[in-house]
Design a protein around this motif. Structure first.
Motif, PDB file in Angstrom:
ATOM      1  N   GLY A   1    -102.102 -42.814  23.628  1.00 18.07           N
ATOM      2  CA  GLY A   1    -102.394 -44.226  23.780  1.00 18.07           C
ATOM      3  C   GLY A   1    -102.340 -44.927  22.434  1.00 18.07           C
ATOM      4  O   GLY A   1    -101.928 -44.350  21.433  1.00 18.07           O
TER       5      GLY A   1
ATOM      6  N   VAL B   1    -104.356 -47.796  19.673  1.00 15.88           N
ATOM      7  CA  VAL B   1    -105.620 -48.392  19.245  1.00 15.88           C
ATOM      8  C   VAL B   1    -105.322 -49.664  18.460  1.00 15.88           C
ATOM      9  O   VAL B   1    -104.521 -49.653  17.519  1.00 15.88           O
ATOM     10  CB  VAL B   1    -106.440 -47.407  18.387  1.00 15.88           C
ATOM     11  CG1 VAL B   1    -107.679 -48.088  17.813  1.00 15.88           C
ATOM     12  CG2 VAL B   1    -106.840 -46.187  19.213  1.00 15.88           C
TER      13      VAL B   1
ATOM     14  N   ALA C   1    -111.994 -44.334  18.062  1.00 17.52           N
ATOM     15  CA  ALA C   1    -111.123 -44.496  19.223  1.00 17.52           C
ATOM     16  C   ALA C   1    -109.884 -43.600  19.113  1.00 17.52           C
ATOM     17  O   ALA C   1    -109.472 -42.956  20.087  1.00 17.52           O
ATOM     18  CB  ALA C   1    -110.715 -45.958  19.365  1.00 17.52           C
TER      19      ALA C   1
ATOM     20  N   ARG D   1    -107.749 -40.645  29.107  1.00 18.81           N
ATOM     21  CA  ARG D   1    -106.609 -39.822  28.704  1.00 18.81           C
ATOM     22  C   ARG D   1    -106.388 -38.642  29.642  1.00 18.81           C
ATOM     23  O   ARG D   1    -105.346 -37.980  29.567  1.00 18.81           O
ATOM     24  CB  ARG D   1    -106.760 -39.348  27.259  1.00 18.81           C
ATOM     25  CG  ARG D   1    -107.857 -38.358  26.981  1.00 18.81           C
ATOM     26  CD  ARG D   1    -107.857 -37.942  25.520  1.00 18.81           C
ATOM     27  NE  ARG D   1    -108.934 -37.034  25.188  1.00 18.81           N
ATOM     28  CZ  ARG D   1    -108.937 -35.732  25.448  1.00 18.81           C
ATOM     29  NH1 ARG D   1    -107.895 -35.187  26.038  1.00 18.81           N
ATOM     30  NH2 ARG D   1    -109.964 -34.981  25.112  1.00 18.81           N
TER      31      ARG D   1
ATOM     32  N   ALA E   1    -106.711 -49.150  23.483  1.00 19.24           N
ATOM     33  CA  ALA E   1    -108.091 -49.416  23.097  1.00 19.24           C
ATOM     34  C   ALA E   1    -108.112 -50.671  22.234  1.00 19.24           C
ATOM     35  O   ALA E   1    -107.410 -50.737  21.220  1.00 19.24           O
ATOM     36  CB  ALA E   1    -108.661 -48.235  22.327  1.00 19.24           C
TER      37      ALA E   1
ATOM     38  N   ILE F   1    -102.595 -46.148  27.649  1.00 19.66           N
ATOM     39  CA  ILE F   1    -103.939 -46.595  27.277  1.00 19.66           C
ATOM     40  C   ILE F   1    -103.856 -47.452  26.019  1.00 19.66           C
ATOM     41  O   ILE F   1    -103.183 -47.094  25.055  1.00 19.66           O
ATOM     42  CB  ILE F   1    -104.860 -45.393  26.983  1.00 19.66           C
ATOM     43  CG1 ILE F   1    -104.894 -44.423  28.165  1.00 19.66           C
ATOM     44  CG2 ILE F   1    -106.274 -45.863  26.638  1.00 19.66           C
ATOM     45  CD1 ILE F   1    -105.527 -43.089  27.810  1.00 19.66           C
TER      46      ILE F   1
ATOM     47  N   THR G   1    -115.102 -43.745  27.287  1.00 22.73           N
ATOM     48  CA  THR G   1    -114.098 -44.283  28.207  1.00 22.73           C
ATOM     49  C   THR G   1    -112.719 -43.706  27.904  1.00 22.73           C
ATOM     50  O   THR G   1    -111.989 -43.289  28.813  1.00 22.73           O
ATOM     51  CB  THR G   1    -114.048 -45.813  28.110  1.00 22.73           C
ATOM     52  OG1 THR G   1    -115.339 -46.349  28.397  1.00 22.73           O
ATOM     53  CG2 THR G   1    -113.049 -46.391  29.099  1.00 22.73           C
ATOM     54  N   LEU G   2    -112.351 -43.659  26.633  1.00 24.07           N
ATOM     55  CA  LEU G   2    -111.023 -43.172  26.257  1.00 24.07           C
ATOM     56  C   LEU G   2    -110.865 -41.690  26.564  1.00 24.07           C
ATOM     57  O   LEU G   2    -109.793 -41.255  27.001  1.00 24.07           O
ATOM     58  CB  LEU G   2    -110.775 -43.438  24.773  1.00 24.07           C
ATOM     59  CG  LEU G   2    -110.781 -44.909  24.356  1.00 24.07           C
ATOM     60  CD1 LEU G   2    -110.618 -45.035  22.846  1.00 24.07           C
ATOM     61  CD2 LEU G   2    -109.693 -45.702  25.077  1.00 24.07           C
TER      62      LEU G   2
ATOM     63  N   SER H   1    -115.406 -44.450  23.004  1.00 30.60           N
ATOM     64  CA  SER H   1    -114.884 -43.083  22.933  1.00 30.60           C
ATOM     65  C   SER H   1    -115.043 -42.365  24.268  1.00 30.60           C
ATOM     66  O   SER H   1    -114.166 -41.618  24.698  1.00 30.60           O
ATOM     67  CB  SER H   1    -115.604 -42.292  21.834  1.00 30.60           C
ATOM     68  OG  SER H   1    -115.291 -42.811  20.559  1.00 30.60           O
TER      69      SER H   1
ATOM     70  N   LEU I   1    -108.659 -40.248  21.566  1.00 33.70           N
ATOM     71  CA  LEU I   1    -107.372 -40.183  22.266  1.00 33.70           C
ATOM     72  C   LEU I   1    -106.558 -38.957  21.878  1.00 33.70           C
ATOM     73  O   LEU I   1    -105.457 -38.754  22.410  1.00 33.70           O
ATOM     74  CB  LEU I   1    -106.555 -41.456  21.981  1.00 33.70           C
ATOM     75  CG  LEU I   1    -107.080 -42.731  22.644  1.00 33.70           C
ATOM     76  CD1 LEU I   1    -106.287 -43.947  22.169  1.00 33.70           C
ATOM     77  CD2 LEU I   1    -107.030 -42.625  24.158  1.00 33.70           C
TER      78      LEU I   1
END
Length: 320
Positions: free
Chosen positions: A125, A127, A62, A25, A33, A31, A20-21, A18, A66
């Motif tokens: 993105g 997932v 995730a 964004r 995940a 993106i 990193t995302l 989470s 995003l």
């Protein structure tokens, strides 16, 4: 050369992914995940056991990460993360878990279900699960009596014993084809931060996904954790994290390692281990100012932007 709107794949699960995302964004909308599917505890474990589905919890987190920073995005993120509190069967079930599983039952397609949740949220993105079937995790740990085996992600995540070897059950699960394709077509692949053994490294043990990670033309970046004071990485140094990665995927080349100086015990050792994997270190303050061992979205985004632009080492030093 700077990449505008790079295609980035982030691997992991839980709070680490989470983080990193939430950073990615801010810099791109391309993106993907790729999320671990081995959770066997809490709401996810109950749904997995009762309905035979992929554990939805890490996938839900995730998707929430995003969500756009708008009223719509913040509201739906909160709905997705909301947990019921009751004395009945709904206690501690997350709304997002139920929504995801409902779409899976209606569409009979895990990827399509996740894509529909993403549309509802306006997620920036995509997932995807790392594997097409629910997975189990086993870890061989070293104790005073030798080696013993811990079974289940929820148990592996909280052990303080030194983990020697990690395995998936089944040992050769089918990868999610869309996840493999995303890795092969990415500009960058990000591993970590997060629960190293139960969320990050399982991706390296899914054969087709591991093959894609080794063969992709994308560059690979590892984001190290800010603390090793609890759980499965208790007592591990920053260098130990990389050594564990190298042990489970000895042929995997890494291009960059992002670390917060406060979490590095010996910069020289970390530099040597990074170089053994082909990587340069980027030392940046990426943690929150309040001292909690969580990554700050803006600071991590700035660090990843430097990585993508080739500014490694000292600030302003370009490396290609």
């Amino acid at each position: 050369m700077s990449l505008i709107n790079p295609a980035v794949v982030a691997l992991g699960g839980g709070h680490g992914l989470s983080a990193t995302l939430s950073s990615l964004r801010l810099m791109t909308d391309r993106i993907t995940a790729v999320v671990t599917v081995a959770d066997d505890g809490g709401s996810s474990g109950r749904l997995r056991s009762e309905l035979g589905v992929l554990p939805p919890g890490d996938l839900r987190m995730a998707l929430a990460a995003l969500c756009d920073d708008s009223e719509w995005g913040r509201t739906w993120s909160a709905v997705l993360q909301h947990r019921f509190s009751s004395s009945g069967d709904l206690d501690q079930h997350a709304v997002g878990n139920l929504l995801i599983v409902a779409l899976w039952e209606l569409l009979e397609d895990p990827v399509a279900g996740l894509d529909w949740v993403g549309k509802l949220l306006g997620a920036r993105g995509r997932v995807l699960p790392m594997a097409a079937v629910p997975l189990g995790i086993e870890a061989d740990v070293r104790t005073g009596d030798g080696l013993s085996t811990i079974v289940g992600q929820s148990q592996v995540a909280v052990t303080h014993e030194r983990i020697e070897q990690l395995r998936l059950v089944p040992p050769d699960p089918p990868a999610c084809p869309e996840a493999v394709e995303a890795v092969l077509s990415a500009d960058w692949v990000i591993l970590g931060p997060g629960s190293w053994y139960s969320s990050v490294m399982p991706h390296l043990l899914v054969p087709d996904l591991a093959h894609a990670l080794h063969e992709t033309a994308a560059r690979r970046c590892v984001v190290l954790n800010l603390s090793s004071d609890s759980g499965e990485t208790y007592g591990l140094t920053a260098t130990d994290h990389l050594e564990a990665l190298h042990k489970h995927a000895p042929g995997l080349r890494i291009d960059a390692v992002v670390a917060d100086p406060s979490a590095v015990e010996d910069i020289g050792l970390l530099a040597d281990e990074s170089a053994r994997m082909g990587a340069r270190i980027l030392l940046r303050q990426v943690g929150r100012s309040d001292g909690t061992p969580r990554h700050d979205a803006l600071r991590l985004a700035a660090a990843l932007r430097d990585v993508f632009d080739g500014f490694l080492g000292d600030v302003g030093t370009t490396t290609h």
